[in-house]
Structures are given as structure tokens and as C-alpha cells.
Write a protein that holds these residues in place. Structure first.
Motif, PDB file in Angstrom:
ATOM      1  N   LEU A 103      64.928  27.089  53.296  1.00 51.87           N
ATOM      2  CA  LEU A 103      64.308  28.143  52.494  1.00 51.87           C
ATOM      3  C   LEU A 103      63.931  27.577  51.135  1.00 51.87           C
ATOM      4  N   GLY A 104      62.633  27.535  50.853  1.00 52.07           N
ATOM      5  CA  GLY A 104      62.145  27.005  49.586  1.00 52.07           C
ATOM      6  C   GLY A 104      62.129  28.053  48.494  1.00 52.07           C
ATOM      7  N   PRO A 105      61.555  27.725  47.356  1.00 52.72           N
ATOM      8  CA  PRO A 105      61.531  28.661  46.230  1.00 52.72           C
ATOM      9  C   PRO A 105      60.597  29.844  46.496  1.00 52.72           C
ATOM     10  N   GLU A 106      60.815  30.897  45.740  1.00 47.56           N
ATOM     11  CA  GLU A 106      59.947  32.069  45.847  1.00 47.56           C
ATOM     12  C   GLU A 106      58.703  31.845  44.994  1.00 47.56           C
ATOM     13  N   LEU A 107      57.554  31.930  45.628  1.00 55.28           N
ATOM     14  CA  LEU A 107      56.288  31.688  44.945  1.00 55.28           C
ATOM     15  C   LEU A 107      55.747  32.973  44.332  1.00 55.28           C
ATOM     16  N   PRO A 108      54.888  32.866  43.320  1.00 56.82           N
ATOM     17  CA  PRO A 108      54.289  34.067  42.724  1.00 56.82           C
ATOM     18  C   PRO A 108      53.502  34.852  43.765  1.00 56.82           C
ATOM     19  N   GLU A 109      53.493  36.144  43.611  1.00 54.33           N
ATOM     20  CA  GLU A 109      52.778  37.007  44.555  1.00 54.33           C
ATOM     21  C   GLU A 109      51.269  36.851  44.370  1.00 54.33           C
ATOM     22  N   ILE A 110      50.589  36.450  45.417  1.00 55.50           N
ATOM     23  CA  ILE A 110      49.125  36.346  45.414  1.00 55.50           C
ATOM     24  C   ILE A 110      48.619  37.129  46.620  1.00 55.50           C
ATOM     25  N   SER A 111      48.023  38.261  46.353  1.00 57.40           N
ATOM     26  CA  SER A 111      47.559  39.146  47.412  1.00 57.40           C
ATOM     27  C   SER A 111      46.137  38.787  47.825  1.00 57.40           C
ATOM     28  N   THR A 113      44.160  40.749  49.190  1.00 55.65           N
ATOM     29  CA  THR A 113      43.343  41.906  48.796  1.00 55.65           C
ATOM     30  C   THR A 113      42.883  41.762  47.348  1.00 55.65           C
ATOM     31  N   GLN A 114      43.796  41.302  46.496  1.00 55.17           N
ATOM     32  CA  GLN A 114      43.431  41.082  45.096  1.00 55.17           C
ATOM     33  C   GLN A 114      42.379  39.985  44.971  1.00 55.17           C
ATOM     34  N   VAL A 115      42.512  38.945  45.785  1.00 49.94           N
ATOM     35  CA  VAL A 115      41.532  37.853  45.755  1.00 49.94           C
ATOM     36  C   VAL A 115      40.163  38.385  46.164  1.00 49.94           C
ATOM     37  N   ARG A 116      40.114  39.171  47.247  1.00 48.82           N
ATOM     38  CA  ARG A 116      38.832  39.731  47.695  1.00 48.82           C
ATOM     39  C   ARG A 116      38.219  40.616  46.618  1.00 48.82           C
ATOM     40  N   ARG A 117      39.052  41.422  45.972  1.00 53.17           N
ATOM     41  CA  ARG A 117      38.534  42.304  44.930  1.00 53.17           C
ATOM     42  C   ARG A 117      38.003  41.500  43.749  1.00 53.17           C
ATOM     43  N   ALA A 118      38.720  40.437  43.374  1.00 56.19           N
ATOM     44  CA  ALA A 118      38.276  39.600  42.260  1.00 56.19           C
ATOM     45  C   ALA A 118      36.964  38.892  42.582  1.00 56.19           C
ATOM     46  N   ILE A 119      36.800  38.472  43.840  1.00 55.11           N
ATOM     47  CA  ILE A 119      35.543  37.844  44.256  1.00 55.11           C
ATOM     48  C   ILE A 119      34.412  38.853  44.197  1.00 55.11           C
ATOM     49  N   ALA A 120      34.668  40.070  44.697  1.00 59.56           N
ATOM     50  CA  ALA A 120      33.632  41.104  44.736  1.00 59.56           C
ATOM     51  C   ALA A 120      33.180  41.512  43.350  1.00 59.56           C
ATOM     52  N   THR A 121      34.098  41.474  42.369  1.00 61.72           N
ATOM     53  CA  THR A 121      33.758  41.868  40.995  1.00 61.72           C
ATOM     54  C   THR A 121      33.463  40.678  40.089  1.00 61.72           C
ATOM     55  N   HIS A 122      33.471  39.483  40.673  1.00 58.39           N
ATOM     56  CA  HIS A 122      33.243  38.248  39.899  1.00 58.39           C
ATOM     57  C   HIS A 122      34.230  38.130  38.739  1.00 58.39           C
ATOM     58  N   ASP A 123      35.474  38.507  38.992  1.00 54.72           N
ATOM     59  CA  ASP A 123      36.511  38.427  37.962  1.00 54.72           C
ATOM     60  C   ASP A 123      37.018  36.984  37.906  1.00 54.72           C
ATOM     61  N   THR A 124      36.326  36.150  37.151  1.00 53.83           N
ATOM     62  CA  THR A 124      36.651  34.724  37.114  1.00 53.83           C
ATOM     63  C   THR A 124      38.010  34.451  36.469  1.00 53.83           C
ATOM     64  N   ARG A 125      38.404  35.301  35.523  1.00 52.60           N
ATOM     65  CA  ARG A 125      39.713  35.102  34.892  1.00 52.60           C
ATOM     66  C   ARG A 125      40.830  35.286  35.913  1.00 52.60           C
ATOM     67  N   LEU A 126      40.775  36.370  36.678  1.00 56.20           N
ATOM     68  CA  LEU A 126      41.811  36.633  37.675  1.00 56.20           C
ATOM     69  C   LEU A 126      41.767  35.600  38.792  1.00 56.20           C
ATOM     70  N   LEU A 127      40.577  35.207  39.218  1.00 56.36           N
ATOM     71  CA  LEU A 127      40.462  34.186  40.261  1.00 56.36           C
ATOM     72  C   LEU A 127      41.080  32.873  39.808  1.00 56.36           C
ATOM     73  N   GLY A 128      40.881  32.545  38.529  1.00 55.74           N
ATOM     74  CA  GLY A 128      41.447  31.314  37.991  1.00 55.74           C
ATOM     75  C   GLY A 128      42.964  31.300  38.013  1.00 55.74           C
ATOM     76  N   GLU A 129      43.582  32.489  38.015  1.00 53.17           N
ATOM     77  CA  GLU A 129      45.037  32.583  38.061  1.00 53.17           C
ATOM     78  C   GLU A 129      45.559  32.501  39.493  1.00 53.17           C
ATOM     79  N   MET A 130      44.699  32.800  40.479  1.00 55.64           N
ATOM     80  CA  MET A 130      45.163  32.875  41.862  1.00 55.64           C
ATOM     81  C   MET A 130      44.679  31.728  42.746  1.00 55.64           C
ATOM     82  N   LEU A 131      43.512  31.167  42.448  1.00 55.57           N
ATOM     83  CA  LEU A 131      42.924  30.146  43.310  1.00 55.57           C
ATOM     84  C   LEU A 131      42.658  28.855  42.547  1.00 55.57           C
ATOM     85  N   HIS A 132      42.615  27.757  43.290  1.00 54.01           N
ATOM     86  CA  HIS A 132      42.164  26.485  42.716  1.00 54.01           C
ATOM     87  C   HIS A 132      40.738  26.682  42.198  1.00 54.01           C
TER      88      HIS A 132
END
Length: 261
Positions: A103-111, A113-132
């Protein structure tokens, strides 16, 4: 869920982008297919295959029951599921010293659904926190949900149609140096913003003309002309390079008002 999804080629490319900074990582066509190859290349080393899973998937299928000397797992914790994995490991009587189930460490929650919403709204700040960064850029350019609707771009941008803004006013869409989407809360920084009257602009142009009329400067400022009832396309087609002119369309979006009002 009826949402847009990536095909295998798209997922494969995103993985390759995500690991591009680490030359010791590579993508397999299917799990474990490279094991025989690395064993043949380095016969003096012993390689052990582990399956990596997220805690939610492990809980769903109770994979701690599958663990053994021929099927080993590394499970990465996920908020809301890690404790269930720990309880399952304990109930299964897993011996942690055997390393059949890690059992490894607990990683930050990355949904997703949140990624899809950020892509749809072009939320580059939020995408930068969740994706490479490279993955985020590719998704914005290739995922269909990232397309801006042509006929309703202002609702996508500000959460309200142009008619709504005309009827109810533009108060509330500009706060703290940013335009704000009233539906999603997305902030669009716009830098310096002010509402200037035509008389204010004329005064500034006259001051600029005074400055540019100094002997050491070759060109004078172009006078400010306020024109109503004109086809902007026709106006722009008549302007030449030597006119050094800029045509500014007055609209409710850029907050300039029609000169005659």
C-alpha cells in the motif's frame, strides 16, 4: 456517463506526454509484455512483476484477495478509499513482509469529472494543477469538449448571453481585475480595465499628439475619429498601411459604447 472519452491512441499519447520527463519510464502495449524482454537483456538480474492500482479499483473488486506470490500489487491510496483497503488487507490476513500487496501513499484527489470540466471551460489554471503541462495543452487542442461554441461563445465565456448582459447590466462580471463566468466561477484576468468616455479618449489623443510632435520624433499621432453607422468591413478595406490607423469596433463585449449614445 455519456461524456466524451479518449480512444486508445489518445490515451497512449497522453501517457507518453506525461512520462516524457522521465527516461526510465515507458509505455507497454499491454501489462507485463516487456517482462520477458528485460529478463533476456539482463539475465543476471531478478525482475518481479507488480500490478499498480488505485485504491478505489482495489476496493471495488476486493483485490487484496487476489494477492499472492504469482500476482503482486502496489496500491496507491485515494481519499475515501485508503482506509477500506487497509481494512481489507487486515481481514485477508496479508503478511506485509511478503510484499505480495504493498500500500503506497495517498495521492491528492484528481477527479476525471473535474478534468473534463476544466477542459470544457479552458480553465488552464486548474488543468495545470491536475495534469502534466503537455497533457493539458494536448487536451485543450484535441478533446472535442474543449471546442468553444460558435453561436453561444459569450455564454461559454461569461456564463450569460449578450442579451442577458444588455438587459441586466454587466455589473458582477468584472471583479478584482478579472472577468468572471457567473456559472462556473472561472476567472479570466484582463489586466488594466477602465471605462473611458469619448471625451476622455480625445483628451488623451491630444496629449499624445503634443508629445509626438517633438522635433526628435518623426511621426505624429493619428487623430481620434468617432464614427457611427458605418460598415466596419468597408472601413477597414479602405485603410492603407501608410494610414497607420487602428479600427476599434464598439461593442458590449469590449465595453466601448456607441459614440452617439
Amino acid at each position: 456517463k455519456g461524456q466524451c472519452y479518449l480512444d486508445f491512441a489518445g490515451r497512449k499519447h497522453c501517457v507518453e506526454l506525461a512520462i516524457c520527463d522521465h527516461n526510465w519510464l515507458a509505455l507497454e502495449e499491454f501489462e507485463g509484455c516487456s517482462l520477458s524482454r528485460v529478463r533476456a537483456k539482463w539475465p543476471g538480474l531478478r525482475f518481479t512483476h507488480f500490478s499498480m492500482n488505485g485504491a478505489d479499483d482495489v476496493v471495488r473488486f476486493k483485490k487484496w484477495l487476489w494477492a499472492g506470490p504469482h500476482q503482486r500489487f502496489i496500491t496507491l491510496g485515494r481519499p475515501g478509499y485508503t482506509a477500506e483497503v487497509q481494512a481489507g488487507m487486515q481481514s485477508a490476513g496479508l503478511d506485509l513482509d511478503t510484499a505480495y500487496f504493498i500500500l503506497g501513499p495517498e495521492l491528492p484527489e484528481i477527479s476525471s469529472t473535474q478534468v473534463r470540466r476544466a477542459i470544457a471551460t479552458h480553465d488552464t489554471r486548474l488543468l495545470g494543477e491536475m495534469l502534466h503541462r503537455a497533457v493539458a495543452q494536448w487536451c485543450l487542442e484535441h478533446v472535442p469538449t474543449a471546442a468553444v461554441p460558435i453561436n453561444d461563445w459569450m455564454s461559454w465565456f461569461l456564463g450569460a448571453s449578450e442579451n442577458h448582459l444588455l438587459r441586466d447590466g454587466r455589473e458582477g462580471i468584472f471583479v478584482g481585475g478579472a472577468l468572471i463566468n457567473s456559472q462556473t466561477g472561472q476567472h479570466w484576468p484582463v489586466g488594466h480595465f477602465e471605462v473611458s468616455s469619448v471625451s476622455d479618449l480625445r483628451c488623451r489623443v491630444s496629449q499624445l499628439e503634443t508629445y509626438l510632435s517633438k522635433p526628435d520624433l518623426e511621426r505624429q499621432a493619428v487623430p481620434l475619429a468617432v464614427v457611427d453607422g458605418i460598415d466596419i468591413g468597408q472601413l477597414q478595406s479602405r485603410l492603407l498601411m501608410e494610414d497607420c490607423a487602428m479600427a476599434q469596433i464598439a461593442s458590449n463585449f469590449n465595453c466601448l459604447e456607441v459614440g452617439g449614445r
